[in-house]
Scaffold this motif. Structure first.
Motif, PDB file in Angstrom:
ATOM      1  N   TYR A   1      36.817 -14.038  44.533  1.00  0.00           N
ATOM      2  CA  TYR A   1      36.604 -13.057  43.471  1.00  0.00           C
ATOM      3  C   TYR A   1      35.171 -12.523  43.475  1.00  0.00           C
ATOM      4  CZ  TYR A   1      41.257 -13.664  41.701  1.00  0.00           C
ATOM      5  OH  TYR A   1      42.622 -13.658  41.584  1.00  0.00           O
ATOM      6  N   LEU A   2      34.231 -13.328  43.943  1.00  0.00           N
ATOM      7  CA  LEU A   2      32.865 -12.829  44.117  1.00  0.00           C
ATOM      8  C   LEU A   2      32.846 -11.751  45.193  1.00  0.00           C
ATOM      9  CD1 LEU A   2      29.811 -12.920  43.640  1.00  0.00           C
ATOM     10  CD2 LEU A   2      29.702 -14.772  45.313  1.00  0.00           C
ATOM     11  N   GLU A   3      33.575 -11.984  46.277  1.00  0.00           N
ATOM     12  CA  GLU A   3      33.659 -10.975  47.343  1.00  0.00           C
ATOM     13  C   GLU A   3      34.346  -9.709  46.844  1.00  0.00           C
ATOM     14  OE1 GLU A   3      33.803 -14.238  50.942  1.00  0.00           O
ATOM     15  OE2 GLU A   3      35.662 -13.560  50.009  1.00  0.00           O
ATOM     16  N   LEU A   4      35.355  -9.872  45.992  1.00  0.00           N
ATOM     17  CA  LEU A   4      36.009  -8.697  45.410  1.00  0.00           C
ATOM     18  C   LEU A   4      35.049  -7.949  44.495  1.00  0.00           C
ATOM     19  CD1 LEU A   4      38.541  -6.972  45.056  1.00  0.00           C
ATOM     20  CD2 LEU A   4      39.283  -8.565  43.262  1.00  0.00           C
ATOM     21  N   ALA A   5      34.257  -8.673  43.720  1.00  0.00           N
ATOM     22  CA  ALA A   5      33.264  -8.030  42.853  1.00  0.00           C
ATOM     23  C   ALA A   5      32.224  -7.273  43.675  1.00  0.00           C
ATOM     24  CB  ALA A   5      32.582  -9.073  41.968  1.00  0.00           C
ATOM     25  N   LEU A   6      31.814  -7.846  44.799  1.00  0.00           N
ATOM     26  CA  LEU A   6      30.868  -7.148  45.680  1.00  0.00           C
ATOM     27  C   LEU A   6      31.491  -5.897  46.281  1.00  0.00           C
ATOM     28  CD1 LEU A   6      29.203 -10.211  47.450  1.00  0.00           C
ATOM     29  CD2 LEU A   6      28.168  -8.692  45.746  1.00  0.00           C
ATOM     30  N   ALA A   7      32.787  -5.971  46.601  1.00  0.00           N
ATOM     31  CA  ALA A   7      33.488  -4.791  47.118  1.00  0.00           C
ATOM     32  C   ALA A   7      33.530  -3.689  46.064  1.00  0.00           C
ATOM     33  CB  ALA A   7      34.903  -5.162  47.558  1.00  0.00           C
ATOM     34  N   ILE A   8      33.789  -4.066  44.821  1.00  0.00           N
ATOM     35  CA  ILE A   8      33.829  -3.082  43.723  1.00  0.00           C
ATOM     36  C   ILE A   8      32.452  -2.453  43.529  1.00  0.00           C
ATOM     37  CG2 ILE A   8      34.137  -2.839  41.228  1.00  0.00           C
ATOM     38  CD1 ILE A   8      36.316  -5.087  41.508  1.00  0.00           C
ATOM     39  N   LEU A   9      31.419  -3.284  43.545  1.00  0.00           N
ATOM     40  CA  LEU A   9      30.059  -2.773  43.374  1.00  0.00           C
ATOM     41  C   LEU A   9      29.676  -1.831  44.517  1.00  0.00           C
ATOM     42  CD1 LEU A   9      27.364  -2.854  41.815  1.00  0.00           C
ATOM     43  CD2 LEU A   9      26.737  -4.807  43.235  1.00  0.00           C
ATOM     44  N   ALA A  10      29.998  -2.211  45.746  1.00  0.00           N
ATOM     45  CA  ALA A  10      29.670  -1.357  46.891  1.00  0.00           C
ATOM     46  C   ALA A  10      30.434  -0.037  46.826  1.00  0.00           C
ATOM     47  CB  ALA A  10      29.975  -2.087  48.202  1.00  0.00           C
ATOM     48  N   GLU A  11      31.692  -0.099  46.382  1.00  0.00           N
ATOM     49  CA  GLU A  11      32.481   1.129  46.254  1.00  0.00           C
ATOM     50  C   GLU A  11      31.883   2.042  45.182  1.00  0.00           C
ATOM     51  OE1 GLU A  11      35.577   3.689  44.495  1.00  0.00           O
ATOM     52  OE2 GLU A  11      34.867   1.844  43.553  1.00  0.00           O
TER      53      GLU A  11
ATOM     54  N   LYS B   1      45.871 -12.109  46.703  1.00  0.00           N
ATOM     55  CA  LYS B   1      46.992 -11.274  47.147  1.00  0.00           C
ATOM     56  C   LYS B   1      46.573  -9.807  47.139  1.00  0.00           C
ATOM     57  CE  LYS B   1      50.686 -14.217  45.598  1.00  0.00           C
ATOM     58  NZ  LYS B   1      51.892 -14.285  44.798  1.00  0.00           N
ATOM     59  N   LEU B   2      47.131  -9.051  48.068  1.00  0.00           N
ATOM     60  CA  LEU B   2      46.794  -7.639  48.221  1.00  0.00           C
ATOM     61  C   LEU B   2      47.030  -6.861  46.937  1.00  0.00           C
ATOM     62  CD1 LEU B   2      45.959  -5.207  49.930  1.00  0.00           C
ATOM     63  CD2 LEU B   2      48.338  -5.017  50.666  1.00  0.00           C
ATOM     64  N   ASN B   3      48.177  -7.072  46.281  1.00  0.00           N
ATOM     65  CA  ASN B   3      48.461  -6.287  45.078  1.00  0.00           C
ATOM     66  C   ASN B   3      47.475  -6.598  43.958  1.00  0.00           C
ATOM     67  OD1 ASN B   3      49.568  -8.840  44.668  1.00  0.00           O
ATOM     68  ND2 ASN B   3      51.354  -8.091  43.582  1.00  0.00           N
ATOM     69  N   VAL B   4      47.043  -7.835  43.839  1.00  0.00           N
ATOM     70  CA  VAL B   4      46.072  -8.208  42.809  1.00  0.00           C
ATOM     71  C   VAL B   4      44.707  -7.621  43.153  1.00  0.00           C
ATOM     72  CG1 VAL B   4      44.886 -10.134  41.692  1.00  0.00           C
ATOM     73  CG2 VAL B   4      47.325 -10.306  42.235  1.00  0.00           C
ATOM     74  N   ALA B   5      44.286  -7.811  44.386  1.00  0.00           N
ATOM     75  CA  ALA B   5      42.967  -7.328  44.798  1.00  0.00           C
ATOM     76  C   ALA B   5      42.878  -5.809  44.694  1.00  0.00           C
ATOM     77  CB  ALA B   5      42.666  -7.777  46.228  1.00  0.00           C
ATOM     78  N   TYR B   6      43.904  -5.110  45.151  1.00  0.00           N
ATOM     79  CA  TYR B   6      43.853  -3.647  45.159  1.00  0.00           C
ATOM     80  C   TYR B   6      43.916  -3.079  43.740  1.00  0.00           C
ATOM     81  CZ  TYR B   6      44.362   1.055  46.945  1.00  0.00           C
ATOM     82  OH  TYR B   6      44.155   2.370  47.226  1.00  0.00           O
TER      83      TYR B   6
ATOM     84  N   LEU C   1      27.330   3.616  54.539  1.00  0.00           N
ATOM     85  CA  LEU C   1      26.951   2.207  54.578  1.00  0.00           C
ATOM     86  C   LEU C   1      27.589   1.434  53.419  1.00  0.00           C
ATOM     87  CD1 LEU C   1      25.187   0.142  56.098  1.00  0.00           C
ATOM     88  CD2 LEU C   1      23.344   0.716  54.512  1.00  0.00           C
ATOM     89  N   SER C   2      27.552   2.028  52.239  1.00  0.00           N
ATOM     90  CA  SER C   2      28.149   1.378  51.058  1.00  0.00           C
ATOM     91  C   SER C   2      29.644   1.170  51.235  1.00  0.00           C
ATOM     92  CB  SER C   2      27.892   2.214  49.801  1.00  0.00           C
ATOM     93  OG  SER C   2      26.520   2.242  49.501  1.00  0.00           O
ATOM     94  N   TYR C   3      30.331   2.186  51.746  1.00  0.00           N
ATOM     95  CA  TYR C   3      31.771   2.024  51.965  1.00  0.00           C
ATOM     96  C   TYR C   3      32.061   1.012  53.066  1.00  0.00           C
ATOM     97  CZ  TYR C   3      33.584   5.306  48.599  1.00  0.00           C
ATOM     98  OH  TYR C   3      33.937   5.906  47.433  1.00  0.00           O
ATOM     99  N   GLY C   4      31.188   0.909  54.050  1.00  0.00           N
ATOM    100  CA  GLY C   4      31.339  -0.125  55.065  1.00  0.00           C
ATOM    101  C   GLY C   4      31.266  -1.516  54.448  1.00  0.00           C
ATOM    102  N   PHE C   5      30.260  -1.735  53.586  1.00  0.00           N
ATOM    103  CA  PHE C   5      30.154  -3.008  52.883  1.00  0.00           C
ATOM    104  C   PHE C   5      31.354  -3.233  51.973  1.00  0.00           C
ATOM    105  CE2 PHE C   5      25.463  -2.806  53.657  1.00  0.00           C
ATOM    106  CZ  PHE C   5      25.363  -4.028  54.308  1.00  0.00           C
ATOM    107  N   CYS C   6      31.801  -2.166  51.320  1.00  0.00           N
ATOM    108  CA  CYS C   6      32.937  -2.249  50.415  1.00  0.00           C
ATOM    109  C   CYS C   6      34.174  -2.786  51.135  1.00  0.00           C
ATOM    110  CB  CYS C   6      33.224  -0.878  49.812  1.00  0.00           C
ATOM    111  SG  CYS C   6      34.779  -0.765  48.938  1.00  0.00           S
ATOM    112  N   PHE C   7      34.516  -2.184  52.245  1.00  0.00           N
ATOM    113  CA  PHE C   7      35.718  -2.604  52.964  1.00  0.00           C
ATOM    114  C   PHE C   7      35.537  -3.964  53.634  1.00  0.00           C
ATOM    115  CE2 PHE C   7      36.644   2.034  52.794  1.00  0.00           C
ATOM    116  CZ  PHE C   7      37.742   1.921  51.975  1.00  0.00           C
ATOM    117  N   PHE C   8      34.307  -4.284  54.026  1.00  0.00           N
ATOM    118  CA  PHE C   8      34.043  -5.609  54.581  1.00  0.00           C
ATOM    119  C   PHE C   8      34.318  -6.689  53.533  1.00  0.00           C
ATOM    120  CE2 PHE C   8      30.963  -9.102  55.102  1.00  0.00           C
ATOM    121  CZ  PHE C   8      31.452  -9.652  56.271  1.00  0.00           C
ATOM    122  N   PHE C   9      33.734  -6.525  52.341  1.00  0.00           N
ATOM    123  CA  PHE C   9      33.934  -7.526  51.292  1.00  0.00           C
ATOM    124  C   PHE C   9      35.368  -7.531  50.775  1.00  0.00           C
ATOM    125  CE2 PHE C   9      29.226  -7.268  50.829  1.00  0.00           C
ATOM    126  CZ  PHE C   9      28.967  -8.600  51.136  1.00  0.00           C
ATOM    127  N   LEU C  10      36.008  -6.365  50.719  1.00  0.00           N
ATOM    128  CA  LEU C  10      37.412  -6.329  50.309  1.00  0.00           C
ATOM    129  C   LEU C  10      38.269  -7.102  51.311  1.00  0.00           C
ATOM    130  CD1 LEU C  10      39.542  -5.281  48.313  1.00  0.00           C
ATOM    131  CD2 LEU C  10      39.714  -3.230  49.731  1.00  0.00           C
TER     132      LEU C  10
END
Length: 129
Positions: A3-13, A54-59, A37-46
């Motif tokens: 969930y920390l990685e998901l939060a980082l993905a949200i922040l980068a997005e 799960k994909l449906n929860v994360a997305y 660069l931000s979108y690269g980090f976003c998709f990396f952390f996502l």
């Protein structure tokens, strides 16, 4: 950790989306590079978060949080007007994502019926819990 990685993905997005606005249609070099660069980090952390979420929860979380945060930033930072109808639409997205929560159980769970899983495909499903 997921969930920390998901939060980082949200922040980068969120950062990437706002840099995209500042890039003026990718005509401003540094804002454009920051967007990419931000979108690269976003998709990396996502992608890292999907190892444990799960994909449906994360997305749903990523998309819903991104919409709400982008709307807040556009209102407070860019002073863009927001109508009541737009706020209502954003609220429906949040409610729809939250309303899908019973379907976040494993697909083999006996408590999650096929009808519930099908209902989760629509953000406008208003069935009772």
């Amino acid at each position: 950790m997921y969930y920390l990685e998901l939060a980082l993905a949200i922040l980068a997005e969120l950062i990437g989306t706002n840099l995209m606005k500042l890039s003026n249609g990718f005509t401003q070099l540094w804002f454009s590079l920051g967007t990419l660069l931000s979108y690269g980090f976003c998709f990396f952390f996502l992608s890292l978060s999907l190892k444990g979420i799960k994909l449906n929860v994360a997305y749903a979380t990523w998309g819903g949080a991104g919409i709400v945060l982008a709307a807040l930033v556009s209102f407070f930072l860019f002073h863009e007007q927001t109508s009541g109808l737009q706020v209502f639409g954003i609220a429906l997205i949040v409610v729809g994502g939250h309303h899908c929560q019973p379907c976040w159980r494993p697909l083999s769970s006996p408590k999650c019926t096929a009808a519930q899983r099908l209902g989760c495909l629509s953000a406008f499903s208003f069935r009772s819990r």
